[in-house]
Design a protein around this motif. Structure first.
Motif, mmCIF file in Angstrom:
data_model
loop_
_atom_site.group_PDB
_atom_site.id
_atom_site.type_symbol
_atom_site.label_atom_id
_atom_site.label_comp_id
_atom_site.label_asym_id
_atom_site.label_seq_id
_atom_site.Cartn_x
_atom_site.Cartn_y
_atom_site.Cartn_z
ATOM 1 N N GLN A 1 -39.895 -82.104 -30.128
ATOM 2 C CA GLN A 1 -39.134 -83.291 -30.517
ATOM 3 C C GLN A 1 -37.762 -82.822 -30.981
ATOM 4 O O GLN A 1 -37.634 -82.155 -32.004
ATOM 5 C CB GLN A 1 -39.869 -84.026 -31.638
ATOM 6 N N ARG A 2 -36.743 -83.135 -30.202
ATOM 7 C CA ARG A 2 -35.417 -82.583 -30.448
ATOM 8 C C ARG A 2 -34.511 -83.564 -31.192
ATOM 9 O O ARG A 2 -34.624 -84.775 -31.033
ATOM 10 C CB ARG A 2 -34.762 -82.196 -29.130
ATOM 11 N N ALA A 3 -33.638 -83.001 -32.000
ATOM 12 C CA ALA A 3 -32.573 -83.766 -32.636
ATOM 13 C C ALA A 3 -31.248 -83.238 -32.097
ATOM 14 O O ALA A 3 -31.157 -82.079 -31.702
ATOM 15 C CB ALA A 3 -32.624 -83.596 -34.150
ATOM 16 N N TRP B 1 -35.448 -84.034 -42.485
ATOM 17 C CA TRP B 1 -36.192 -85.054 -41.732
ATOM 18 C C TRP B 1 -35.243 -86.078 -41.107
ATOM 19 O O TRP B 1 -35.478 -86.567 -39.999
ATOM 20 C CB TRP B 1 -37.188 -85.756 -42.665
ATOM 21 N N GLU C 1 -43.704 -92.495 -27.959
ATOM 22 C CA GLU C 1 -42.549 -91.693 -27.553
ATOM 23 C C GLU C 1 -42.797 -91.036 -26.195
ATOM 24 O O GLU C 1 -41.926 -91.033 -25.319
ATOM 25 C CB GLU C 1 -42.280 -90.622 -28.608
ATOM 26 N N ARG D 1 -33.761 -86.209 -37.325
ATOM 27 C CA ARG D 1 -34.438 -86.763 -36.149
ATOM 28 C C ARG D 1 -34.405 -88.289 -36.126
ATOM 29 O O ARG D 1 -35.045 -88.904 -35.278
ATOM 30 C CB ARG D 1 -35.876 -86.241 -36.083
ATOM 31 N N ARG D 2 -33.662 -88.884 -37.058
ATOM 32 C CA ARG D 2 -33.467 -90.337 -36.994
ATOM 33 C C ARG D 2 -32.541 -90.682 -35.833
ATOM 34 O O ARG D 2 -31.453 -90.109 -35.696
ATOM 35 C CB ARG D 2 -32.822 -90.842 -38.290
ATOM 36 N N ARG D 3 -32.938 -91.603 -34.998
ATOM 37 C CA ARG D 3 -32.129 -91.962 -33.830
ATOM 38 C C ARG D 3 -30.799 -92.600 -34.234
ATOM 39 O O ARG D 3 -29.822 -92.517 -33.497
ATOM 40 C CB ARG D 3 -32.917 -92.926 -32.938
ATOM 41 N N LEU E 1 -34.264 -79.125 -36.049
ATOM 42 C CA LEU E 1 -33.598 -79.597 -34.833
ATOM 43 C C LEU E 1 -34.543 -79.647 -33.637
ATOM 44 O O LEU E 1 -34.326 -80.428 -32.707
ATOM 45 C CB LEU E 1 -32.416 -78.679 -34.506
#
Length: 383
Positions: A262-264, A86, A243, A89-91, A115
């Motif tokens: 939602q990309r990381a 998890w 978002e 996906r933290r900015r 990812l």
């Protein structure tokens, strides 16, 4: 790691081999004496960062035992830092001091989903969200006595500064939800298009500044939590809507809802090892945005026939729910196979959570079966 259970197992394996680790454990637990534990669990269930929700105004924030997991010296001293996926996906993940000087990133099990996670705003959820906005607006009413006493709502001399920023943001998100619903209604069987084309009339210049107000947003979420405790206001839609309104991206519209990915991202200066024997190299390259080198697996010589049973249950969660049923399809299948092949060599590969249950069942019905659990590496090695 995808789950806390797996993270703990990996930590034990590494410690046995003399590798020092630090694990970002789940919490807060009872020992942490969190005064807002029910709110923390609610936020975490919706995928929110708890430090910006229930932790923001917590009286024990500075002395919180759980917060020290992320700020203690062990983050820098350990050879390996173990996180659940998890966090990818933290900015702010790659700006944290704990990640400084760590050139290698190992992604274990279901890394591609971590990812590039799918996000869906279904038509039913959007309608429910709009139905409950009046209750949220009532909770946010700027004429409320407590709000009027808040310093950030008043200017010099005690004059009100105007509308509550959180209330303005809520109205903007509500308009966005309505516009997405209208677009879904005319999308037919499905189509991809830029989100800016759908929401161009929703977000004005002044709306952009309101949407960027983190203080107002987290206040909005906390109020939504209070409403959701009794009225199901679906505050988890707030973050997804915000978002989409703030950052344009391709979205897929259909009669069922609005979807996107939602990309990381992992910085280019970090090397990546992906432990996934089933991932296609071209797909991995597309998600990671870099060239991929495949580590060849050992030559495998067939010694038996392998049957993969995916007829009715295709996921770990689906299998768990089925095994809890009184008339479990999995139990019926395993029982039939075990009785039919009694006296023959039998290997059963299953999910880790189901291993003990199926071992007992096969011991009773077959007598000599071997049960192992599948993993990105362990399953391959066992085969």
């Amino acid at each position: 790691m995808p789950t806390h259970d797996l993270a703990q197992q990996v930590q034990q394996e590494l410690e046995i081999r003399g590798v020092s680790t630090h694990y970002w454990r789940q919490g807060p637990d009872e020992a942490d004496a969190c005064p807002k534990r029910d709110m923390v669990e609610f936020f975490r269930g919706l995928g929110y960062v708890i430090r910006r929700g229930p932790c923001a105004d917590c009286p024990q924030r500075r002395s919180c035992a759980y917060r020290k997991v992320f700020t203690c010296r062990a983050n820098r001293q350990a050879q390996v830092l173990i996180l659940t996926s998890w966090h990818l996906r933290r900015r702010d993940l790659w700006r944290l001091k704990a990640l400084t000087g760590r050139p290698l990133v190992v992604l274990d099990e279901d890394a591609l989903s971590a990812l590039a996670a799918p996000v869906e705003l279904s038509v039913d959820r959007l309608r429910s969200f709009l139905d409950h906005l009046p209750a949220l607006r009532e909770e946010l009413d700027p004429l409320d006595e407590e709000d009027l006493q808040a310093d950030w709502l008043r200017g010099p001399g005690g004059r009100p500064l105007g509308p509550d920023p959180a209330l303005v943001m809520m109205d903007t998100l509500g308009r966005g939800a309505q516009e997405i619903l209208r677009s879904c209604a005319t999308a037919g069987s499905g189509q991809w298009q830029p989100s800016e084309r759908i929401l161009a009339q929703v977000v004005a210049e002044q709306d952009e500044s309101h949407l960027a107000d983190n203080q107002a947003f987290w206040r909005l979420v906390r109020c939504a939590y209070q409403v959701a405790r009794s009225r199901r206001a679906l505050p988890n839609l707030l973050d997804d809507l915000r978002e989409l309104l703030r950052e344009g991206r391709p979205v897929h519209l259909s009669l069922g809802g609005c979807r996107w990915t939602q990309r990381a991202s992992i910085p280019s200066d970090r090397q990546v090892v992906l432990l996934d024997a089933t991932a296609e190299p071209l797909v991995v390259e597309g998600v990671l945005g870099r060239a991929v080198e495949v580590i060849d697996t050992p030559v495998v010589h067939q010694q038996a026939s392998i049957y993969q049973i995916m007829d009715k249950i295709g996921t770990r969660a689906g299998n768990r729910r089925d095994l809890e049923r009184e008339e479990s399809w999995t139990v019926q299948l395993v029982t039939t196979v075990a009785r039919r092949h009694r006296g023959q060599s039998l290997l059963c590969v299953t999910f880790k959570n189901d291993q003990e249950r199926l071992t007992d069942l096969l011991e009773r019905e077959h007598g000599g079966a071997t049960v192992i659990h599948y993993g990105a590496l362990r399953g391959l090695n066992s085969f």
